[in-house]
Design an enzyme around this catalytic site. Structure first.
Site, PDB file in Angstrom:
ATOM      1  N   HIS A  89       0.805  -1.220   0.000  1.00 60.82           N
ATOM      2  CA  HIS A  89       0.000   0.000   0.000  1.00 60.82           C
ATOM      3  C   HIS A  89       0.839   1.272   0.000  1.00 60.82           C
ATOM      4  O   HIS A  89       0.342   2.337  -0.363  1.00 60.82           O
ATOM      5  CB  HIS A  89      -0.964   0.006   1.191  1.00 60.82           C
ATOM      6  N   HIS A 121       4.219   8.688  12.777  1.00 60.10           N
ATOM      7  CA  HIS A 121       3.298   7.602  13.113  1.00 60.10           C
ATOM      8  C   HIS A 121       4.115   6.420  13.620  1.00 60.10           C
ATOM      9  O   HIS A 121       5.306   6.311  13.339  1.00 60.10           O
ATOM     10  CB  HIS A 121       2.396   7.208  11.937  1.00 60.10           C
TER      11      HIS A 121
END
Length: 313
Positions: free
Chosen positions: A115, A179
């Site tokens: 992804h 993140h």
């Protein structure tokens, strides 16, 4: 030739977890606006710098950098299917040019793109085949990592090659910003998990869903205020965005793994992909940047940002 850059955060949780309706609507509107820019620009070649999340690259043979001569979507998180439209001859010429520039990239004739590659391509280009695209993998997860200064060297060498072509080129950088996804580390995991990190290709549907469920659970825990990961860091993200806007490539090259871990979490290491893209653009001289969006979105486990840039006319 002309060149344009778009760098975006990616998050596979976009279709699995929902922030507020206003936030989600705004993010998707900005992606659509950038997609319209891409359509109007109509690139003849896309070069995308992206990471992998132990979906296509594993410790049995982990390169620092890899250029895909042929590539297919892994299909993780149901984002993108089928082959990428890789112009093989151009990819091979790029590899040769990188070797001549002293950048020892690996080459793959069967790259599995997860992804990190497919989400930006789907959001900005609508599918994986529409534009000729060369995928360049940067190892941002399997330590030891190539230093940020090496990402700069890679990007500049790619930029030098592209400057010799007579095409409209779109540079894409995928990853970051702050993140901290639940990615296991070799030497710190059970033998079963280590075996996955070494040779976990093509998992069963059930195994992939179980792994994805763990990521979703971290996002849900962050929303509840639980201390399960390094928190999103808007201040660090903003400083990085300002550095990209200023064109201070040397400051980006000086970033260390340790500092990124502390400020941006494990996933913050993906900033290498943005660094490489901007370093490629810098070959064309001074550039101007437009910040389209930034918001720390806990539900998506990401400091979400989108920027574009072009050389100053």
């Amino acid at each position: 030739m002309t060149i344009k850059l778009i760098c975006t955060s990616h998050t596979p949780l976009m279709d699995f977890c929902s922030p507020t309706e206003t936030t989600e609507k705004h993010v998707r509107q900005v992606f659509q606006q950038l997609a319209e820019q891409v359509k109007e620009y109509d690139p003849q070649l896309i070069v995308i710098f992206a990471p992998d999340h132990f979906n296509g690259f594993f410790y049995d043979l982990m390169p620092a950098f890899c250029v895909g001569v042929r590539a297919n979507a892994v299909g993780d998180w149901d984002i993108g299917k089928g082959p990428l439209n890789v112009p093989e001859n151009t990819a091979k010429e790029l590899i040769s040019a990188l070797y001549n520039a002293g950048i020892d990239v690996a080459q793959s004739w069967r790259m599995q793109a997860d992804h990190g590659f497919t989400q930006p391509l789907m959001l900005l280009c609508q599918d994986l085949q529409h534009y000729p695209t060369i995928p360049i993998f940067i190892n941002c997860a399997a330590r030891p990592l190539p230093g940020c200064h090496r990402a700069v060297a890679l990007g500049r060498a790619v930029g030098q090659f592209l400057s010799t072509t007579d095409q409209r080129v779109l540079l894409l950088g995928s990853g970051g910003l702050s993140h901290d996804p639940p990615i296991s580390q070799i030497g710190q995991a059970s033998p079963q998990v280590e075996e996955f990190l070494i040779a976990g290709r093509n998992p069963t549907k059930e195994a992939r869903q179980k792994r994805q469920s763990r990521v979703i659970a971290v996002g849900e825990a962050l929303v509840r205020g639980e201390n399960v990961a390094v928190p999103l860091n808007p201040q660090w993200d903003d400083e990085l965005l300002n550095t990209f806007c200023s064109g201070d490539i040397q400051r980006l090259a000086a970033l260390t793994d340790e500092a990124i871990d502390i400020q941006g979490g494990k996933g913050g290491q993906e900033i290498r992909c943005w660094i490489a893209a901007f370093a490629a653009l810098s070959v064309y001289g001074e550039y101007q940047v437009q910040r389209h969006y930034y918001q720390p979105i806990r539900e998506w486990l990401a400091g979400m940002a989108m920027v574009s840039a072009q050389p100053v006319a």
